[in-house]
Design a protein around this motif. Structure first.
Motif, PDB file in Angstrom:
ATOM      1  N   ASN A 120       0.851  -1.193   0.000  1.00 26.80           N
ATOM      2  CA  ASN A 120       0.000   0.000   0.000  1.00 26.80           C
ATOM      3  C   ASN A 120       0.889   1.246   0.000  1.00 26.80           C
ATOM      4  N   ASN A 122       0.394   4.233   0.820  1.00 26.81           N
ATOM      5  CA  ASN A 122       0.271   5.040   2.041  1.00 26.81           C
ATOM      6  C   ASN A 122       1.092   4.453   3.192  1.00 26.81           C
ATOM      7  N   LYS A 125       4.650   5.450   2.570  1.00 24.59           N
ATOM      8  CA  LYS A 125       4.877   6.843   3.000  1.00 24.59           C
ATOM      9  C   LYS A 125       4.998   6.922   4.528  1.00 24.59           C
ATOM     10  N   PHE A 126       4.121   6.181   5.218  1.00 24.65           N
ATOM     11  CA  PHE A 126       4.143   6.101   6.683  1.00 24.65           C
ATOM     12  C   PHE A 126       5.541   5.677   7.141  1.00 24.65           C
ATOM     13  N   TRP A 217      -1.964  10.263   9.527  1.00 25.68           N
ATOM     14  CA  TRP A 217      -2.726  10.466   8.292  1.00 25.68           C
ATOM     15  C   TRP A 217      -2.507   9.287   7.336  1.00 25.68           C
ATOM     16  N   PHE A 218      -1.250   8.926   7.167  1.00 25.87           N
ATOM     17  CA  PHE A 218      -0.957   7.816   6.244  1.00 25.87           C
ATOM     18  C   PHE A 218      -1.458   6.477   6.785  1.00 25.87           C
ATOM     19  N   ALA A 221      -5.151   6.429   5.966  1.00 27.10           N
ATOM     20  CA  ALA A 221      -5.302   6.214   4.524  1.00 27.10           C
ATOM     21  C   ALA A 221      -5.030   4.746   4.179  1.00 27.10           C
ATOM     22  N   THR A 222      -4.069   4.141   4.862  1.00 27.89           N
ATOM     23  CA  THR A 222      -3.773   2.716   4.641  1.00 27.89           C
ATOM     24  C   THR A 222      -4.979   1.864   5.009  1.00 27.89           C
ATOM     25  N   GLU A 225      -7.855   2.250   2.430  1.00 27.39           N
ATOM     26  CA  GLU A 225      -7.617   1.527   1.183  1.00 27.39           C
ATOM     27  C   GLU A 225      -7.679   0.011   1.390  1.00 27.39           C
ATOM     28  N   PRO A 290      -8.485  11.058   5.796  1.00 25.61           N
ATOM     29  CA  PRO A 290      -8.211  10.870   4.360  1.00 25.61           C
ATOM     30  C   PRO A 290      -9.518  10.622   3.601  1.00 25.61           C
TER      31      PRO A 290
END
Lengths: 290, 108
Positions: A120, A122, A125-126, A217-218, A221-222, A225, A290
């Motif tokens: 994923n 996100n 990014k995390f 935030w990430f 978002a994970t 998704e 998100p």
């Protein structure tokens, strides 16, 4: 130095893990246990299991890099030794979840392309936010990001997955229970060590809080998704497979929609973040949803 | 007989005499192994896995808020007692929660 660090010895780790809950296990589960046939034989369920397990591998690879990278940033010998044991824990997690990918039919030659395909973005990014702090040898941000944010998230995610798999997939549930036991030590170190250090360095608080907000935030978002991509529930309904009535934080998971499950997990993790951060003197920063 | 402890970790109940609540004889409890295997063998009877929210704990038990393991004492616990959670190495203080039950809190 806090005297609690004195108990974080290699000897304690040996008696608790290899001679405790990991005794007689193979890749984290009991010998002879296999992935259930209803999962292996169904392409939709198998692909969903691979996708889920890839996220665990990605998270644990990040934790391995972070814990090993923080060893030389630690301000004292006992913390370095604790992080050495955590490094081995995280390496084991990477190994057992990678082994699960092989058990699900991923060929060794296809491991990296499988991770790349299903990871994923996100979650990646995390992990990058945390590893950037580790690369700068920032012990405060590194330990909060790793042992409170990442491990706190993993703690709740693993507990939910453990509840969901207890009846249907004992092999995976046993693998998860060993990782949950490891997380107890990791979150304990995060709270106890950083709690005392932050009292001496209050100037670090705002930077840590910003990092926590960005990572949160990430993380959300994970989750969003992951639940959106989930096809397991619909497939189980289609083949007439009864979902297990597992309880997680007072809710019967078989009765929840995917959206409700996502909400329950996100609220559980965020609630835990808030209480854990407040115990060490930090204020939880809400990210935009998100 | 067990070998001498090889680690510095203290027993779960650090300072029961610090209790600030009314004096009186405390009930004693025989602790049996509940299958908790996440600490060295000689400490295992002092801990057990938690059943989740809604579970009512015994008067000699308190939940570790850090790692969600139930800490068990050989004596009834009271507010002010200091306890130690070996699975996560947290020092905790027993307090009376708003609903009247016992809870453990971090002394930070």
């Amino acid at each position: 130095m806090n005297d609690f660090l004195g108990a974080y010895s290699i000897q304690h780790w040996l008696e608790s893990c290899p001679q405790g809950y990991l005794e007689d296990t193979q890749f984290g589960h009991r010998g002879g246990e296999n992935e259930p046939s209803f999962l292996i034989d169904n392409e939709v369920l198998r692909e969903d299991a691979i996708r889920t397990t890839v996220q665990l591998v990605v998270g644990e690879r990040c934790a391995l890099s972070a814990s090993s990278g923080l060893i030389n940033a630690a301000p004292d010998e006992a913390s370095r030794r604790f992080l050495a044991t955590q490094t081995l824990d995280e390496a084991r997690h990477v190994e057992v979840f990678t082994q699960r990918l092989y058990d699900l039919g991923v060929r060794k030659a296809d491991l990296e392309t499988t991770v790349e395909r299903y990871a994923n973005p996100n979650l990646v990014k995390f992990a990058e936010i945390l590893l950037e702090k580790v690369d700068r040898k920032d012990f405060f941000c590194g330990v909060v990001g790793q042992n409170i944010v990442l491990e706190g998230m993993a703690f709740s995610v693993f507990e939910m997955m453990h509840a969901m798999n207890g009846a249907q997939n004992p092999k995976f549930a046993h693998t998860l229970s060993g990782t949950i036991a490891d997380e107890r030590r990791h979150v304990g170190f995060g709270e106890n060590r950083i709690g005392s250090l932050l009292r001496e360095h209050p100037e670090k608080k705002s930077e840590i809080e910003r990092m926590q907000r960005d990572m949160s935030w990430f993380m959300l978002a994970t989750f969003a998704e992951a639940f959106r991509e989930n096809r397991t529930d619909a497939e189980l309904d289609r083949i007439g497979f009864e979902r297990s009535h597992a309880t997680f934080h007072g809710a019967d998971l078989a009765e929840l929609s995917l959206e409700e499950m996502e909400g329950l997990l996100a609220n559980t993790v965020l609630g835990e973040f808030k209480t854990r951060l407040s115990r060490i003197g930090l204020e939880y920063q809400s990210p935009p949803r998100p | 007989m067990n070998a001498a402890p090889a680690i510095a970790a203290p027993e779960p109940v650090l300072a029961i005499e610090r209790s600030g609540e009314a004096a009186g004889e405390r009930r004693r409890y025989e602790l049996e192994d509940t299958g908790f295997n996440e600490v060295p063998k000689r400490f295992r009877r002092f801990y057990r896995r938690w059943g989740g929210p809604g579970e009512v704990l015994a008067p000699n038990e308190v939940l570790c808020p850090v790692c969600k393991v139930v800490i068990r004492s050989t004596r009834e616990l009271r507010p002010g007692d200091h306890v130690f959670c070996l699975p996560c190495m947290s020092k905790l203080v027993v307090v009376r929660a708003a609903d009247g039950s016992l809870a453990a809190t971090s002394p930070h």
